[in-house]
Design an enzyme around this catalytic site. Structure first.
Site, mmCIF file in Angstrom:
data_model
loop_
_atom_site.group_PDB
_atom_site.id
_atom_site.type_symbol
_atom_site.label_atom_id
_atom_site.label_comp_id
_atom_site.label_asym_id
_atom_site.label_seq_id
_atom_site.Cartn_x
_atom_site.Cartn_y
_atom_site.Cartn_z
ATOM 1 N N PHE A 22 0.840 -1.200 0.000
ATOM 2 C CA PHE A 22 0.000 0.000 0.000
ATOM 3 C C PHE A 22 0.871 1.244 0.000
ATOM 4 C CE2 PHE A 22 -2.329 3.316 2.492
ATOM 5 C CZ PHE A 22 -3.277 3.604 1.512
ATOM 6 N N GLY A 23 0.597 2.145 -0.949
ATOM 7 C CA GLY A 23 1.298 3.413 -1.031
ATOM 8 C C GLY A 23 0.357 4.568 -0.759
ATOM 9 N N TYR A 24 0.774 5.491 0.096
ATOM 10 C CA TYR A 24 -0.078 6.624 0.452
ATOM 11 C C TYR A 24 0.617 7.963 0.227
ATOM 12 C CZ TYR A 24 2.789 6.232 4.667
ATOM 13 O OH TYR A 24 3.848 6.144 5.540
ATOM 14 N N GLY A 25 1.853 7.928 -0.279
ATOM 15 C CA GLY A 25 2.615 9.142 -0.572
ATOM 16 C C GLY A 25 3.189 9.063 -1.966
ATOM 17 N N SER A 26 4.500 9.115 -2.088
ATOM 18 C CA SER A 26 5.120 9.118 -3.413
ATOM 19 C C SER A 26 4.877 7.828 -4.185
ATOM 20 C CB SER A 26 6.622 9.380 -3.305
ATOM 21 O OG SER A 26 7.284 8.306 -2.664
ATOM 22 N N GLU A 112 12.870 3.255 1.532
ATOM 23 C CA GLU A 112 12.183 3.676 2.753
ATOM 24 C C GLU A 112 13.085 3.633 3.985
ATOM 25 O OE1 GLU A 112 9.389 4.797 2.041
ATOM 26 O OE2 GLU A 112 8.861 3.799 0.188
#
Length: 235
Positions: A22-26, A112
């Site tokens: 799950f990606g919520y930024g870049s 990350e």
């Protein structure tokens, strides 16, 4: 929903061809390599905030930038914030084929590295069937040294405008995140992100600066197999 401890099951996660990130930024506009499915949707029980320092991508150790992290909703409620939270944190989930999991994990651990740790959380696709998917997510927990906590939004906007690092200007990260969220569909708007964009544009208007030109989100999504350029920290 509370974040689960990442230790149990991490070694075997993805062995049944069920590795979802799950990606919520870049990661929304600059996806990981080798994904074969990209699904818009959301998670619950968290608040997205620009409360994570970036020393390696959108800033430097001497002058850290600001990028997003997730705060558990229960913990956020103990803090003083200038923005109301959204009920859902929208983003995109990526499926990684089993044979590419090890390679992508290595890539993500480098991308990350600046304060983020692995957690698991259920993800709800925005389109039917909306059966929850267990996803891996990188979160800068409040215990990590780069977590900054609540910040005055005017000061935060001004800081974002002046920051830059190896991956480019911090403002670009903010503006592309807002644009990427709009592209996810109705309901994906984030008031915290939108307000920071408006504050930044207000400052730029006073200073006579230009906004980021062009729609780069579509171009970012085309580069699904490239790991050559510098990657942002995130989410």
């Amino acid at each position: 929903m509370a974040t689960e401890n990442h230790a149990p099951g991490l070694a075997t996660f993805g062995q049944n061809d069920d590795f979802w990130l799950f990606g919520y930024g870049s990661l929304i506009w600059k996806p990981p390599p080798h994904f074969d499915k990209r699904v818009p949707g959301y998670i619950e029980g968290y608040v997205r905030r620009f409360w994570q320092a970036s020393e390696d991508h959108r800033g430097t150790p001497e002058a850290p930038g600001r990028v997003v992290t997730l705060i558990d909703r229960a913990h956020w409620e103990t803090l003083t914030d200038h923005h109301e939270p959204t009920e859902r944190v929208w983003g995109a989930a990526y499926h990684i084929p089993r044979e590419k999991v090890a390679e992508v994990r290595e890539y993500l651990d480098i991308r990350e590295i600046n304060g983020y740790s692995i957690q698991f959380t259920p993800f709800i696709p925005s389109s039917a069937p909306s059966t929850p998917i267990q996803t891996l997510v990188y979160i800068g927990l409040p215990s990590n040294p780069q977590f900054l906590g609540p910040q005055d939004p005017d000061e935060l906007a001004a800081h974002i405008l002046k920051s830059r690092g190896p991956s480019g200007e911090n403002r670009e990260y903010l503006f592309q995140l807002e644009e990427a969220l709009r592209g996810l569909g109705e309901g994906a708007r984030d008031e915290h992100v939108r307000d920071l964009v408006e504050r930044c544009r207000g400052i730029e208007a006073k200073e006579g600066r230009k906004e980021v030109e062009g729609d780069v989100v579509g171009e970012r999504l085309k580069k699904v197999g490239s790991t050559e350029e510098q990657e942002e920290v995130e989410k």
